[in-house]
Design a protein around this motif. Structure first.
Motif, PDB file in Angstrom:
ATOM      1  N   GLU A   1     -13.402  -0.046 -20.409  1.00 15.46           N
ATOM      2  CA  GLU A   1     -13.012   0.248 -19.096  1.00 15.46           C
ATOM      3  C   GLU A   1     -12.903  -0.872 -18.207  1.00 15.46           C
ATOM      4  N   ASP A   2     -13.359  -2.220 -18.328  1.00 16.78           N
ATOM      5  CA  ASP A   2     -13.089  -3.315 -17.028  1.00 16.78           C
ATOM      6  C   ASP A   2     -11.642  -3.895 -17.374  1.00 16.78           C
ATOM      7  N   ARG A   3     -11.181  -3.796 -18.582  1.00 14.31           N
ATOM      8  CA  ARG A   3      -9.984  -3.967 -19.046  1.00 14.31           C
ATOM      9  C   ARG A   3      -8.362  -3.809 -18.291  1.00 14.31           C
ATOM     10  N   LYS A   4      -9.128  -1.594 -17.713  1.00 12.88           N
ATOM     11  CA  LYS A   4      -8.469  -1.371 -16.952  1.00 12.88           C
ATOM     12  C   LYS A   4      -8.477  -1.507 -16.180  1.00 12.88           C
ATOM     13  N   ARG A   5      -9.608  -1.145 -15.581  1.00 13.96           N
ATOM     14  CA  ARG A   5      -9.846  -1.732 -14.112  1.00 13.96           C
ATOM     15  C   ARG A   5      -8.765  -3.027 -13.723  1.00 13.96           C
ATOM     16  N   ARG A   6      -8.923  -4.179 -14.226  1.00 12.32           N
ATOM     17  CA  ARG A   6      -8.173  -5.061 -14.253  1.00 12.32           C
ATOM     18  C   ARG A   6      -7.079  -5.248 -14.126  1.00 12.32           C
ATOM     19  N   ARG A   7      -6.699  -4.520 -15.089  1.00 10.89           N
ATOM     20  CA  ARG A   7      -5.277  -4.062 -14.749  1.00 10.89           C
ATOM     21  C   ARG A   7      -4.893  -3.173 -13.779  1.00 10.89           C
ATOM     22  N   GLN A   8      -4.809  -2.352 -13.450  1.00  9.87           N
ATOM     23  CA  GLN A   8      -5.188  -1.383 -12.764  1.00  9.87           C
ATOM     24  C   GLN A   8      -4.465  -2.495 -11.511  1.00  9.87           C
ATOM     25  N   ARG A   9      -6.149  -3.117 -11.343  1.00 16.28           N
ATOM     26  CA  ARG A   9      -5.940  -3.913  -9.598  1.00 16.28           C
ATOM     27  C   ARG A   9      -4.628  -4.714  -9.778  1.00 16.28           C
ATOM     28  N   LYS A  10      -4.136  -5.711 -11.244  1.00 16.86           N
ATOM     29  CA  LYS A  10      -3.149  -6.105 -10.892  1.00 16.86           C
ATOM     30  C   LYS A  10      -1.501  -5.754 -10.476  1.00 16.86           C
ATOM     31  N   LYS A  11      -1.482  -4.074 -11.303  1.00 13.99           N
ATOM     32  CA  LYS A  11      -0.618  -3.407 -10.723  1.00 13.99           C
ATOM     33  C   LYS A  11       0.095  -3.009  -9.284  1.00 13.99           C
ATOM     34  N   ASN A  12      -1.194  -2.919  -8.873  1.00 18.05           N
ATOM     35  CA  ASN A  12      -1.732  -2.621  -7.610  1.00 18.05           C
ATOM     36  C   ASN A  12      -0.612  -3.527  -6.746  1.00 18.05           C
ATOM     37  N   GLU A  13      -1.748  -5.016  -7.134  1.00 14.30           N
ATOM     38  CA  GLU A  13      -1.602  -6.187  -6.338  1.00 14.30           C
ATOM     39  C   GLU A  13       0.244  -6.335  -6.184  1.00 14.30           C
ATOM     40  N   LYS A  14       0.627  -6.460  -7.520  1.00 10.16           N
ATOM     41  CA  LYS A  14       2.259  -6.589  -7.819  1.00 10.16           C
ATOM     42  C   LYS A  14       2.737  -5.449  -6.854  1.00 10.16           C
ATOM     43  N   LYS A  15       3.419  -3.596  -6.338  1.00 14.18           N
ATOM     44  CA  LYS A  15       3.533  -3.330  -5.952  1.00 14.18           C
ATOM     45  C   LYS A  15       3.445  -3.795  -4.614  1.00 14.18           C
ATOM     46  N   LYS A  16       2.208  -4.104  -4.101  1.00 11.19           N
ATOM     47  CA  LYS A  16       1.874  -4.289  -2.739  1.00 11.19           C
ATOM     48  C   LYS A  16       2.971  -6.008  -2.014  1.00 11.19           C
ATOM     49  N   GLN A  17       3.025  -6.580  -3.379  1.00 11.54           N
ATOM     50  CA  GLN A  17       4.095  -7.407  -2.826  1.00 11.54           C
ATOM     51  C   GLN A  17       5.036  -7.441  -3.155  1.00 11.54           C
ATOM     52  N   ALA A  18       5.863  -6.640  -3.673  1.00 10.34           N
ATOM     53  CA  ALA A  18       7.460  -6.007  -3.893  1.00 10.34           C
ATOM     54  C   ALA A  18       7.664  -5.397  -2.664  1.00 10.34           C
ATOM     55  N   ALA A  19       6.531  -4.342  -1.953  1.00  2.00           N
ATOM     56  CA  ALA A  19       7.102  -3.330  -1.199  1.00  2.00           C
ATOM     57  C   ALA A  19       7.716  -4.141   0.240  1.00  2.00           C
ATOM     58  N   THR A  20       6.852  -5.124   0.796  1.00  2.00           N
ATOM     59  CA  THR A  20       6.324  -6.590   1.895  1.00  2.00           C
ATOM     60  C   THR A  20       7.693  -7.092   1.554  1.00  2.00           C
ATOM     61  N   LYS A  21       8.422  -7.992   0.492  1.00  2.84           N
ATOM     62  CA  LYS A  21       9.131  -8.306   0.324  1.00  2.84           C
ATOM     63  C   LYS A  21      10.681  -7.257   0.583  1.00  2.84           C
ATOM     64  N   ALA A  22      10.600  -6.104  -0.235  1.00  7.92           N
ATOM     65  CA  ALA A  22      11.621  -5.408   0.128  1.00  7.92           C
ATOM     66  C   ALA A  22      11.955  -5.364   1.698  1.00  7.92           C
ATOM     67  N   PRO A  23      11.236  -4.892   2.598  1.00  3.96           N
ATOM     68  CA  PRO A  23      12.066  -4.572   3.927  1.00  3.96           C
ATOM     69  C   PRO A  23      12.527  -6.125   4.537  1.00  3.96           C
ATOM     70  N   THR A  24      12.130  -7.318   4.509  1.00  4.93           N
ATOM     71  CA  THR A  24      12.742  -8.111   4.643  1.00  4.93           C
ATOM     72  C   THR A  24      13.955  -8.646   4.387  1.00  4.93           C
ATOM     73  N   ALA A  25      13.798  -7.836   3.507  1.00  5.38           N
ATOM     74  CA  ALA A  25      15.242  -8.617   2.193  1.00  5.38           C
ATOM     75  C   ALA A  25      16.115  -7.705   3.207  1.00  5.38           C
ATOM     76  N   LYS A  26      15.629  -6.391   3.555  1.00  6.63           N
ATOM     77  CA  LYS A  26      17.051  -5.243   4.277  1.00  6.63           C
ATOM     78  C   LYS A  26      17.217  -5.877   5.661  1.00  6.63           C
ATOM     79  N   ALA A  27      15.838  -6.362   6.061  1.00  6.77           N
ATOM     80  CA  ALA A  27      15.845  -6.973   7.408  1.00  6.77           C
ATOM     81  C   ALA A  27      16.989  -7.400   7.280  1.00  6.77           C
ATOM     82  N   SER A  28      16.732  -8.713   7.113  1.00  4.27           N
ATOM     83  CA  SER A  28      17.737  -9.915   6.481  1.00  4.27           C
ATOM     84  C   SER A  28      18.915  -9.894   6.610  1.00  4.27           C
ATOM     85  N   SER A  29      19.557  -8.533   5.914  1.00  2.61           N
ATOM     86  CA  SER A  29      21.052  -8.541   5.841  1.00  2.61           C
ATOM     87  C   SER A  29      21.184  -7.660   6.963  1.00  2.61           C
TER      88      SER A  29
END
Lengths: 230, 592
Positions: free
Chosen positions: B564-592
């Motif tokens: 369970e701990d391993r799973k939990r950890r993996r999920q956390r990682k994935k969520n964090e990555k998603k967040k990062q991707a989301a923040t990066k995307a709009p800025t890229a868009k805005a710049s272009s």
């Protein structure tokens, strides 16, 4: 009634509202149609109604420098002054116009001065000072205003003004915190009013024939005085 | 030779004068006639002469021995038989024997001559005639000498003669005092000393000596004496008659009645010449004496002094006392008129008044007029005047001995103390710090700053105020700092070398950025200084994440974790990555 009037006028001057009211009323009715009436104007209206356009001609020798420095020129005008600027290559004119974003009324004049200074021969950075400071002025005069010189004398005078490798000119510039442009027999000085005066004085002396050493000595004295030391 | 000497000594009496009976006893007249009056008899020595002489000697010797006055010697017979050498010793003895006798006789002879003179003067009419006095003195002396040969046994005669001339003695003293005034005072004269008197005394002493010698030589003669004493004016003033009765003496009180400690100078001596006391005493004396009307004064000569009895006060002195400066001159003038006191005073006043009136009426002296130019006053008259005016210049220093002495003292003191007056360089107390920015240097190169920048800098400097430090100053300060640190370092090293005891370097605060980088740490044996070991705290090495509730933030390894701990950890990682991707995307868009 007329006798009464006369009697009153002889004895004492009496101003009563009755007398006044009557003629006033009569004049009002007569003249309302001739004179226009102005009510107070709102600030917005003032802004809106003022749509200024300035055209500054660019001399041919400043064409290529203008092309080089175009970015540097229009950036502060557009960004800081919120004006519209464009260059008309056919007529070789720079046009500056107000727009909705313009806040300050006097900014057009500033921009125009800035461009004009550049067109005269000053560098962009020096001309920028005009935009930033209010109390900088531009003074232009000719050598023949100081003294009528012909041919070689004139050339020599110009040479004296400039000095070897522009030494003298730079000395004056540094001492008086001004910028000088020598365009043949025309002299342009950019700086504060007092500094312009000092620089002009130095230049006049040079044109009149005083040796540069003397000018340097005077400048030194003036510089020390300006620093606040006695 | 011996005989001749004996005879010479034996004969005391001067010459072949009338001898008294006493004398005749000792020296027989025959001897005198034979040997003294005719000296030719001595050319060839004879036994007769010798015997006669010896007899005279023996008689005189014995006569001298009779009184104790001259001392007692052995008798002549004893002397003869004693075995003295007849050539030398005997005659020496006789000489000794005769000495006191001769002396006393000379003295008494002198006295007697004086007394005789006074007696004769008293007999004569005038007291004050000096010439007569002189003559009488001489005569008196001569007479005395005539009678003086019998002195050996006739002392009572002297006393008798003394009694006779008691009164005259006083007169002589009076005359003597008057004669004193005739003497001119010399330059060195004093109250006590008088040159003339000294000379007089000396002369008299010489005369006595002469007489003594003459008495010895046997050549005394009356005529000689008279010739000698013609010059001598008066007798000795100062001689006090020892045998005189002092009952009539007005000057001094009876000294016998006084006790020994009450006796004063005045009791024994006359007051000195010129003293007021003396004058007063004399005046008193004279006044006392002149109570009885003396007809002598009226008949006196004009030369002599005239003393009117009306006058009271100090005695008037004769005209020839001109050298006394301290006497009133007016009294001398006033003598001649014979006016009363009041008249004289009035005359004086009148004279004074007349003088003052003349002064007042006469034109003033030029110095009293007022403002006077040079025409008004006589030539060179200002030289005589004492003028006061202000001097505009400093007075020239007068170089006196004292001034030089003081100056030299000052110089010496200054040199010793090293107080020099050298000009010392002034030190600027408020020394300005060196600022390169304050040096005005004209720069002839194109300025690197644009105008805008320049004004901007100016504006910033103005805004900062005191905090603003110009570039050049800052650079200088930095270089100073650098130099300072280098020097300090050097000096600490040198000090460490020169000290006996080790002293560690002081810990200087130093800001260091320590990164959390694992480095190889070298262990140092000597804990002398702090090593560059990592000094991070454990929490700084590993910082725990903020643990959620109920969990610890420790690190967990792979094997330790559950599924369970391993799973939990993996999920956390994935969520964090998603967040990062989301923040990066709009800025890229805005710049272009």
């Amino acid at each position: 009634m007329s006798t009464n009037h006369n009697a009153m006028e002889e004895d004492e001057v009496v101003i009563s509202a009755n007398h006044l009211a009557a003629p006033a009323a009569t004049t009002a009715t007569e003249e309302t149609s001739d004179k226009p009436e102005f009510g107070p104007i709102s600030a917005k209206e003032l802004q809106e109604k003022r749509k200024e356009l300035r055209r500054i001609r660019v001399p041919p020798h400043r064409f290529s420098p203008l092309k080089r420095d175009w970015l540097k020129i229009y950036s502060p005008i557009v960004e800081h002054l919120q004006l519209q600027i464009r260059m008309n290559p056919k007529s070789r004119m720079i046009e500056i116009r107000t727009c909705e974003e313009t806040q300050d009324v006097g900014s057009v004049q500033k921009a125009a001065d800035f461009v004009r200074a550049y067109c005269l021969g000053f560098t962009v950075e020096d001309s920028l000072a005009l935009l930033r400071m209010d109390d900088l002025f531009l003074d232009s005069f000719e050598i023949k205003d100081i003294k009528t010189l012909n041919g070689d004398h004139l050339s020599r005078a110009i040479g004296r003004l400039a000095g070897k490798d522009g030494k003298t000119k730079y000395t004056i510039e540094n001492a008086t915190k001004t910028r000088i442009v020598l365009a043949d027999s025309k002299i342009h000085i950019l700086g504060t009013f007092q500094n312009i005066k000092i620089a002009k004085n130095a230049i006049s002396n040079l044109v009149m024939g005083s040796p540069p050493g003397k000018i340097y000595a005077n400048l030194r004295i003036i510089a020390s005085r300006m620093k606040g030391r006695f | 030779m011996g005989k001749k000497r004996a005879t010479a000594k034996a004969t005391k009496a001067p010459g072949a004068l009338a001898a008294s009976a006493a004398f005749g006893q000792v020296v027989p007249e025959s001897f005198i006639e034979k040997f003294i009056d005719s000296p030719g008899s001595f050319i060839v020595p004879t036994a007769e002469a010798r015997d006669a002489a010896m007899e005279v000697v023996s008689r005189t010797y014995d006569a001298a021995n009779m009184t104790e006055k001259y001392g007692l010697f052995d008798s002549w017979n004893a002397v003869i038989n004693s075995g003295f050498d007849p050539n030398v010793q005997l005659w020496e003895l006789i000489n000794v024997r005769n000495e006191p006798v001769l002396k006393s006789t000379a003295d008494t002879m002198k006295e007697l001559t004086q007394l005789l003179e006074s007696v004769e003067s008293d007999e004569s009419s005038s007291e004050s005639s000096d010439n007569d006095m002189d003559v009488s003195d001489e005569q008196q002396e001569a007479a005395d000498l005539e009678s003086a040969e019998s002195e050996l046994e006739s002392e009572s005669d002297a006393e008798q003669s003394d009694d006779q001339i008691v009164n005259s003695g006083q007169d002589t003293s009076e005359d003597e005092s008057e004669e004193e005034s005739n003497v001119k005072p010399s330059a060195i004269d004093d109250k006590f000393f008088s040159l003339a008197e000294m000379e007089k005394f000396a002369d008299q002493a010489e005369e006595e000596e002469e007489i003594y010698q003459a008495a010895l030589a046997g050549s005394y003669s009356r005529q000689n004496q008279e010739d000698d004493e013609d010059d001598d004016e008066s007798s000795d003033d100062e001689s006090i008659d020892l045998f005189q009765d002092h009952g009539n003496d007005d000057e001094d009180s009876d000294t016998d009645s006084k006790h020994a400690d009450e006796l004063m100078y005045d009791d024994f001596f006359k007051p000195p010449k010129g003293s007021k006391r003396g004058k007063a005493k004399k005046a008193l004396e004279r006044h006392a004496k002149r109570v009885k009307f003396d007809p002598n004064l009226v008949e006196s000569d004009e030369e002599s002094e005239v003393e009117p009895e009306v006058e009271d006060g100090p005695t008037v002195l004769p005209q020839n006392r001109t050298s006394n400066l301290f006497e009133d001159d007016e009294e001398d003038k006033a003598v001649s008129d014979g006016k009363s006191d009041f008249e004289r005073r009035q005359e004086k006043l009148q004279g004074l008044i007349g003088k003052l009136e003349d002064e007042a009426v006469a034109p003033k002296h030029w110095s009293m007029i007022g403002e006077v130019s040079s025409n008004v006053r006589p030539q060179n008259s200002l030289l005589a005047e004492d003028m006061e005016f202000d001097h505009m210049q400093k007075p020239v220093p007068v170089i006196t001995h004292d001034a030089t002495v003081t100056l030299e003292d000052i110089i010496k003191r200054r040199i010793l103390n090293e107080e020099w007056d050298d000009v010392e360089r002034k030190k600027d107390i408020q020394a300005k710090p060196f600022k390169p920015s304050e040096f005005i240097e004209l720069n002839d190169k194109q300025s690197k700053k644009s105008l805008a920048e320049e004004y901007e800098a100016e504006y910033m400097a103005q805004k900062a105020g005191d905090a603003f430090v110009p570039e050049s100053d800052a650079k200088l300060a930095e270089s100073h700092k650098d130099v300072d640190s280098q020097m300090r370092n050097l000096f600490t090293q040198l000090d460490a070398l020169s000290h006996f005891h080790f002293a560690p370097k002081p810990a200087a605060t130093d800001i260091e950025i320590r990164t959390n980088v694992p480095a190889l740490q070298m262990e140092e044996k000597l804990p002398v200084s702090m090593t560059q070991a990592d000094q991070l705290a454990p929490s700084e090495i590993f910082e725990k994440r903020q643990p959620k509730a109920g969990r610890t933030g420790d690190l967990v390894g792979d094997t330790e974790m559950s599924r369970e701990d391993r799973k939990r950890r993996r999920q956390r990682k994935k969520n964090e990555k998603k967040k990062q991707a989301a923040t990066k995307a709009p800025t890229a868009k805005a710049s272009s």
